[in-house]
Write a protein that holds these residues in place. Structure first.
Motif, PDB file in Angstrom:
ATOM      1  N   MET A   1       0.813  -1.196   0.000  1.00 49.54           N
ATOM      2  CA  MET A   1       0.000   0.000   0.000  1.00 49.54           C
ATOM      3  C   MET A   1       0.856   1.260   0.000  1.00 49.54           C
ATOM      4  O   MET A   1       0.350   2.309  -0.339  1.00 49.54           O
ATOM      5  N   SER A   2       2.105   1.168   0.424  1.00 58.77           N
ATOM      6  CA  SER A   2       2.959   2.355   0.397  1.00 58.77           C
ATOM      7  C   SER A   2       3.161   2.839  -1.031  1.00 58.77           C
ATOM      8  O   SER A   2       3.272   4.044  -1.276  1.00 58.77           O
ATOM      9  N   THR A   3       3.174   1.913  -1.987  1.00 60.66           N
ATOM     10  CA  THR A   3       3.292   2.293  -3.396  1.00 60.66           C
ATOM     11  C   THR A   3       2.049   3.064  -3.831  1.00 60.66           C
ATOM     12  O   THR A   3       2.142   4.084  -4.518  1.00 60.66           O
ATOM     13  N   ALA A   4       0.879   2.584  -3.425  1.00 62.80           N
ATOM     14  CA  ALA A   4      -0.365   3.281  -3.737  1.00 62.80           C
ATOM     15  C   ALA A   4      -0.379   4.660  -3.093  1.00 62.80           C
ATOM     16  O   ALA A   4      -0.855   5.630  -3.693  1.00 62.80           O
ATOM     17  N   LEU A   5       0.147   4.763  -1.889  1.00 64.01           N
ATOM     18  CA  LEU A   5       0.211   6.047  -1.203  1.00 64.01           C
ATOM     19  C   LEU A   5       1.048   7.042  -2.001  1.00 64.01           C
ATOM     20  O   LEU A   5       0.620   8.179  -2.245  1.00 64.01           O
ATOM     21  N   ALA A   8      -0.842   8.052  -5.087  1.00 64.89           N
ATOM     22  CA  ALA A   8      -1.950   8.957  -4.755  1.00 64.89           C
ATOM     23  C   ALA A   8      -1.429  10.361  -4.498  1.00 64.89           C
ATOM     24  O   ALA A   8      -2.077  11.350  -4.886  1.00 64.89           O
ATOM     25  N   GLN A   9      -0.263  10.469  -3.894  1.00 64.70           N
ATOM     26  CA  GLN A   9       0.323  11.786  -3.644  1.00 64.70           C
ATOM     27  C   GLN A   9       0.696  12.486  -4.950  1.00 64.70           C
ATOM     28  O   GLN A   9       0.734  13.704  -5.004  1.00 64.70           O
ATOM     29  N   ARG A  10       0.938  11.703  -5.994  1.00 64.39           N
ATOM     30  CA  ARG A  10       1.229  12.278  -7.316  1.00 64.39           C
ATOM     31  C   ARG A  10      -0.046  12.548  -8.110  1.00 64.39           C
ATOM     32  O   ARG A  10       0.025  12.979  -9.254  1.00 64.39           O
ATOM     33  N   GLY A  11      -1.209  12.259  -7.524  1.00 65.36           N
ATOM     34  CA  GLY A  11      -2.472  12.567  -8.181  1.00 65.36           C
ATOM     35  C   GLY A  11      -3.167  11.391  -8.839  1.00 65.36           C
ATOM     36  O   GLY A  11      -4.185  11.576  -9.506  1.00 65.36           O
ATOM     37  N   ASP A  12      -2.683  10.178  -8.639  1.00 65.34           N
ATOM     38  CA  ASP A  12      -3.304   8.989  -9.226  1.00 65.34           C
ATOM     39  C   ASP A  12      -4.604   8.681  -8.477  1.00 65.34           C
ATOM     40  O   ASP A  12      -4.592   8.273  -7.321  1.00 65.34           O
ATOM     41  N   GLN A  13      -5.745   8.877  -9.148  1.00 64.41           N
ATOM     42  CA  GLN A  13      -7.045   8.691  -8.511  1.00 64.41           C
ATOM     43  C   GLN A  13      -7.328   7.229  -8.176  1.00 64.41           C
ATOM     44  O   GLN A  13      -7.956   6.932  -7.154  1.00 64.41           O
ATOM     45  N   ASP A  14      -6.890   6.301  -9.017  1.00 64.90           N
ATOM     46  CA  ASP A  14      -7.082   4.881  -8.708  1.00 64.90           C
ATOM     47  C   ASP A  14      -6.315   4.490  -7.444  1.00 64.90           C
ATOM     48  O   ASP A  14      -6.815   3.730  -6.611  1.00 64.90           O
ATOM     49  N   ALA A  15      -5.117   5.011  -7.296  1.00 66.06           N
ATOM     50  CA  ALA A  15      -4.322   4.729  -6.100  1.00 66.06           C
ATOM     51  C   ALA A  15      -5.003   5.316  -4.862  1.00 66.06           C
ATOM     52  O   ALA A  15      -5.041   4.679  -3.802  1.00 66.06           O
ATOM     53  N   ILE A  50      -7.646  15.060   4.777  1.00 71.15           N
ATOM     54  CA  ILE A  50      -6.605  14.171   4.248  1.00 71.15           C
ATOM     55  C   ILE A  50      -6.267  14.565   2.815  1.00 71.15           C
ATOM     56  O   ILE A  50      -5.094  14.672   2.445  1.00 71.15           O
ATOM     57  N   THR A  51      -7.292  14.790   2.012  1.00 67.36           N
ATOM     58  CA  THR A  51      -7.072  15.154   0.612  1.00 67.36           C
ATOM     59  C   THR A  51      -6.280  16.450   0.505  1.00 67.36           C
ATOM     60  O   THR A  51      -5.366  16.556  -0.310  1.00 67.36           O
ATOM     61  N   ASP A  52      -6.624  17.417   1.348  1.00 73.77           N
ATOM     62  CA  ASP A  52      -5.913  18.698   1.318  1.00 73.77           C
ATOM     63  C   ASP A  52      -4.453  18.568   1.722  1.00 73.77           C
ATOM     64  O   ASP A  52      -3.602  19.286   1.201  1.00 73.77           O
ATOM     65  N   GLY A  53      -4.144  17.670   2.657  1.00 72.84           N
ATOM     66  CA  GLY A  53      -2.782  17.566   3.164  1.00 72.84           C
ATOM     67  C   GLY A  53      -1.969  16.424   2.616  1.00 72.84           C
ATOM     68  O   GLY A  53      -0.801  16.252   2.992  1.00 72.84           O
ATOM     69  N   LEU A  54      -2.542  15.627   1.724  1.00 72.37           N
ATOM     70  CA  LEU A  54      -1.867  14.410   1.255  1.00 72.37           C
ATOM     71  C   LEU A  54      -0.520  14.687   0.601  1.00 72.37           C
ATOM     72  O   LEU A  54       0.442  13.947   0.801  1.00 72.37           O
ATOM     73  N   GLY A  55      -0.427  15.764  -0.167  1.00 77.22           N
ATOM     74  CA  GLY A  55       0.830  16.079  -0.848  1.00 77.22           C
ATOM     75  C   GLY A  55       1.975  16.358   0.099  1.00 77.22           C
ATOM     76  O   GLY A  55       3.138  16.128  -0.226  1.00 77.22           O
ATOM     77  N   ASP A  56       1.667  16.849   1.295  1.00 81.77           N
ATOM     78  CA  ASP A  56       2.704  17.183   2.275  1.00 81.77           C
ATOM     79  C   ASP A  56       3.028  16.030   3.224  1.00 81.77           C
ATOM     80  O   ASP A  56       3.989  16.112   3.979  1.00 81.77           O
ATOM     81  N   PHE A  57       2.216  14.961   3.189  1.00 86.45           N
ATOM     82  CA  PHE A  57       2.435  13.845   4.098  1.00 86.45           C
ATOM     83  C   PHE A  57       3.735  13.130   3.739  1.00 86.45           C
ATOM     84  O   PHE A  57       4.038  12.907   2.582  1.00 86.45           O
ATOM     85  N   ARG A  58       4.487  12.728   4.776  1.00 85.62           N
ATOM     86  CA  ARG A  58       5.721  11.958   4.579  1.00 85.62           C
ATOM     87  C   ARG A  58       5.645  10.705   5.432  1.00 85.62           C
ATOM     88  O   ARG A  58       5.376  10.775   6.633  1.00 85.62           O
TER      89      ARG A  58
END
Length: 194
Positions: A1-5, A8-15, A50-58
Motif C-alpha cells: 500500500m505504500s506504493t499506492a500512497l 496517490a500523492q502524485r495525483g493517481d485517482q485509482d491509487a 486528508i485530501t488537502d494535506g496528502l501532498g505534504d504527508f511523509r
C-alpha cells in the motif's frame, strides 16, 4: 500500500481509491464508537482534510493510517465539544437485527458491528486502546502518541480491554437458555407438583 500512497500523492485517482478502501471501513468503525451516528459526517470531514494535506504527508502506509486516525480523532473531539460533550463517549451500539440475541450472535462468528458494539461497551480508555490497536491496526507507539500516554500504559490498557472482551464473550456463551428458546431443556417439576 505504500506504493499506492506515493502514487496517490502524485495525483493517481485509482491509487487514492485503493487507499480509501483500505482505510475507510476501519476509520468509520472507530469513529462510530466515538461519535455514534455522526460518524459518516466526521469521516467525510476527515477525508477532506486528508485530501488537502496528502501532498505534504511523509511516511509509509503504516504512518499514513496513524495520520488518518489523528485527523479523525481530532475531528471527532471537535464534534463532541460542539455539542457539549467533554470527551469521547461510546456511542450507542449498532441496532441488532430482529430475532438475534447475544448468545446466538456469539455462536456464529462475530460480525464487525457486533464486535464494535462489544468494544464500545468497554470503559472508554480500554475501548479506544483496543480500537486503535486492533481495528485501526496501529502499533503501540502510534497508539501511545495519539492517546498522549506511555507505550507501557497503552499496552496494559489494551490488554485489560481484550481480557474484558474475552470475559464478556465467555459470559455470553455460558448464559443459560430460557425454556422457550429452541434447545432449552424443559424445567423439571418439583416433587410436590406431580
Amino acid at each position: 500500500m505504500s506504493t499506492a500512497l506515493r502514487a496517490a500523492q502524485r495525483g493517481d485517482q485509482d491509487a487514492f481509491r485503493r487507499l480509501y478502501r483500505a482505510v475507510q471501513p476501519r476509520l468509520l468503525r472507530y469513529l462510530f464508537v466515538l461519535v455514534g451516528e455522526a460518524a459518516d459526517q466526521v469521516t467525510a470531514q476527515t477525508w477532506r482534510e486528508i485530501t488537502d494535506g496528502l501532498g505534504d504527508f511523509r511516511g509509509d502506509f503504516q504512518r499514513f493510517r496513524g495520520w488518518v486516525t489523528v485527523i479523525g480523532r481530532r475531528r471527532a473531539l471537535e464534534h463532541l465539544s460542539g455539542r457539549g460533550s467533554p470527551a469521547p463517549v461510546h456511542a450507542q451500539q449498532p441496532a441488532r437485527a430482529a430475532g438475534h440475541d447475544d448468545a446466538g450472535r456469539v455462536a456464529e462468528p462475530l460480525s464487525a458491528d457486533a464486535a464494535i458494539a462489544l468494544i464500545g461497551g468497554l470503559p472508554a480508555d480500554q475501548g479506544e486502546a483496543v480500537l486503535l490497536r486492533v481495528v485501526m491496526g496501529l502499533d503501540t507507539r502510534q497508539t501511545a502518541e495519539i492517546l498522549g500516554r506511555s507505550a507501557e500504559a497503552v499496552q496494559a490498557t489494551a490488554c485489560q480491554g481484550l481480557r474484558n472482551l474475552a470475559d464478556r464473550l465467555q459470559r455470553t456463551v455460558a448464559a443459560p437458555r430460557t425454556a422457550d428458546e429452541p434447545g432449552a431443556a424443559a424445567p423439571h417439576p418439583a416433587p410436590g407438583d406431580r
